[in-house]
Design a protein around this motif. Structure first.
Motif, PDB file in Angstrom:
ATOM      1  N   VAL A 104       0.826  -0.699   0.147  1.00  0.00           N
ATOM      2  CA  VAL A 104      -0.207   0.357  -0.429  1.00  0.00           C
ATOM      3  C   VAL A 104       0.982   1.348   0.600  1.00  0.00           C
ATOM      4  N   VAL A 105       0.909   2.126  -1.375  1.00  0.00           N
ATOM      5  CA  VAL A 105       1.183   3.257  -0.739  1.00  0.00           C
ATOM      6  C   VAL A 105       0.200   4.519  -0.905  1.00  0.00           C
ATOM      7  N   LEU A 106       0.781   5.377   0.700  1.00  0.00           N
ATOM      8  CA  LEU A 106      -0.044   6.210   0.918  1.00  0.00           C
ATOM      9  C   LEU A 106       0.293   7.586   1.174  1.00  0.00           C
ATOM     10  N   LEU A 107      -0.876   8.705   0.011  1.00  0.00           N
ATOM     11  CA  LEU A 107      -1.113  10.099   0.441  1.00  0.00           C
ATOM     12  C   LEU A 107      -1.797  10.695   0.282  1.00  0.00           C
ATOM     13  N   ALA A 108      -1.232  11.438   1.888  1.00  0.00           N
ATOM     14  CA  ALA A 108      -2.904  12.335   2.752  1.00  0.00           C
ATOM     15  C   ALA A 108      -2.885  13.685   2.234  1.00  0.00           C
ATOM     16  N   SER A 109      -2.673  13.778   3.288  1.00  0.00           N
ATOM     17  CA  SER A 109      -3.150  15.195   3.822  1.00  0.00           C
ATOM     18  C   SER A 109      -3.532  16.245   2.382  1.00  0.00           C
ATOM     19  N   PHE A 110      -3.836  15.546   1.430  1.00  0.00           N
ATOM     20  CA  PHE A 110      -4.489  16.561   0.383  1.00  0.00           C
ATOM     21  C   PHE A 110      -3.113  16.838  -0.357  1.00  0.00           C
ATOM     22  N   CYS A 127       4.084   7.365  -6.654  1.00  0.00           N
ATOM     23  CA  CYS A 127       3.149   6.103  -5.761  1.00  0.00           C
ATOM     24  C   CYS A 127       3.068   5.559  -6.571  1.00  0.00           C
ATOM     25  N   VAL A 128       3.330   5.178  -8.097  1.00  0.00           N
ATOM     26  CA  VAL A 128       2.755   3.856  -9.028  1.00  0.00           C
ATOM     27  C   VAL A 128       4.560   3.609  -9.374  1.00  0.00           C
ATOM     28  N   ARG A 129       5.611   4.234  -8.774  1.00  0.00           N
ATOM     29  CA  ARG A 129       6.789   3.069  -8.605  1.00  0.00           C
ATOM     30  C   ARG A 129       7.037   2.605  -7.916  1.00  0.00           C
ATOM     31  N   HIS A 130       6.467   3.216  -6.249  1.00  0.00           N
ATOM     32  CA  HIS A 130       6.482   1.758  -5.040  1.00  0.00           C
ATOM     33  C   HIS A 130       5.394   1.203  -5.196  1.00  0.00           C
ATOM     34  N   LEU A 138      -3.484   4.722  -1.667  1.00  0.00           N
ATOM     35  CA  LEU A 138      -4.710   5.598  -0.976  1.00  0.00           C
ATOM     36  C   LEU A 138      -5.274   6.644  -1.043  1.00  0.00           C
ATOM     37  N   ILE A 139      -5.568   7.741  -1.171  1.00  0.00           N
ATOM     38  CA  ILE A 139      -5.458   9.110  -1.405  1.00  0.00           C
ATOM     39  C   ILE A 139      -6.342   9.618  -1.174  1.00  0.00           C
TER      40      ILE A 139
END
Length: 246
Positions: A104-110, A127-130, A138-139
């Motif tokens: 899972v890669v998490l990209l939070a905080s807008f 995100c895609v790379r990892h 998750l965005i």
């Protein structure tokens, strides 16, 4: 040590301020909220998570407590000093390349709403790379009225008031958003550049990076699970872009 601010970003108040205007002490006071529960319900138990923009670890510790393994990334060393129990990496997210993948890669905080389109593209490429094959990204998106319901304020149950004071256009579809965080004893402010993205624009940005929406995780559509687009989808997108360029 003097921190060079990102252009268009500013923060005021006591303690360290990060390059995008975040106050370390404020985020250390910020309550956890429902985010860890949303994340835990959307990913496999025990998943390896790459948390991009972890800050002080507000979500990191609850995820660790739920049995996940977390690698926390932030560009602020002062933020990462507050993270406990996780592997930490100090780096700019848009340039990150760890040479490994995660469930899972998490990209939070807008962060996906970065004012600079190239920064946003860099974030999504990271995100895609990892993300591992079969994994998910998750965005966290801004609310639909983030830029229009202004000014507004919210009194948090923990005892502080968050005010979105203004969201002023500065060109190229970007707004300069000014926020105040008022505690009984201290006040912090932050000014950021944010690019509004409706659902269609958001999904277009994902497609450009080779991602697609798997599901919207919350009724307000602010939390999204994305997965890699299939080969046929990516090929069709490439053909469409090439035709548009001719």
């Amino acid at each position: 040590m003097r921190i060079e601010m990102r252009e268009g970003y500013e923060g005021t108040g006591p303690g360290a301020i990060t390059p995008d205007g975040c106050a370390v002490e404020f985020y250390s006071r910020l309550p956890i909220g429902q985010e860890p529960d949303i994340i835990a319900a959307a990913v496999p138990a025990g998943a390896r998570i790459l948390e991009l923009g972890s800050g002080v670890g507000r979500m990191t510790r609850p995820l660790l407590e739920r049995g996940f393994t977390v690698t926390a990334v932030d560009e602020s060393a002062e933020m990462l000093e507050r993270v406990q129990g996780a592997r930490t990496i100090c780096a700019q997210i848009e340039n990150l390349d760890l040479g490994e993948t995660f469930d899972v890669v998490l990209l939070a905080s807008f962060l996906v709403h970065a004012g600079d389109v190239e920064v946003r593209r860099g974030l999504l490429r990271t995100c895609v790379r990892h993300v591992a094959a079969g994994g998910s990204v998750l965005i966290q998106r801004e609310g639909e009225d983030f830029h229009t319901n202004v000014p507004r304020e919210r009194v948090d149950p923990s005892g502080f008031t968050a005010r979105v004071v203004s969201a002023d256009p500065v060109g190229d579809g970007v707004n300069s958003v000014h926020v105040e965080y008022v505690f009984p004893d201290l006040v912090w402010t932050q000014t950021i550049l944010s690019r509004p993205l409706d659902s269609a624009q958001f999904e277009e940005a994902l497609a450009e990076a080779g991602l697609k929406v798997d599901s919207y995780l919350t009724p307000d559509r602010m939390w999204v699970r994305a997965v890699a687009a299939t080969g046929s989808e990516a090929e069709a997108k490439s053909v469409t872009e090439a035709a548009a360029a001719d």
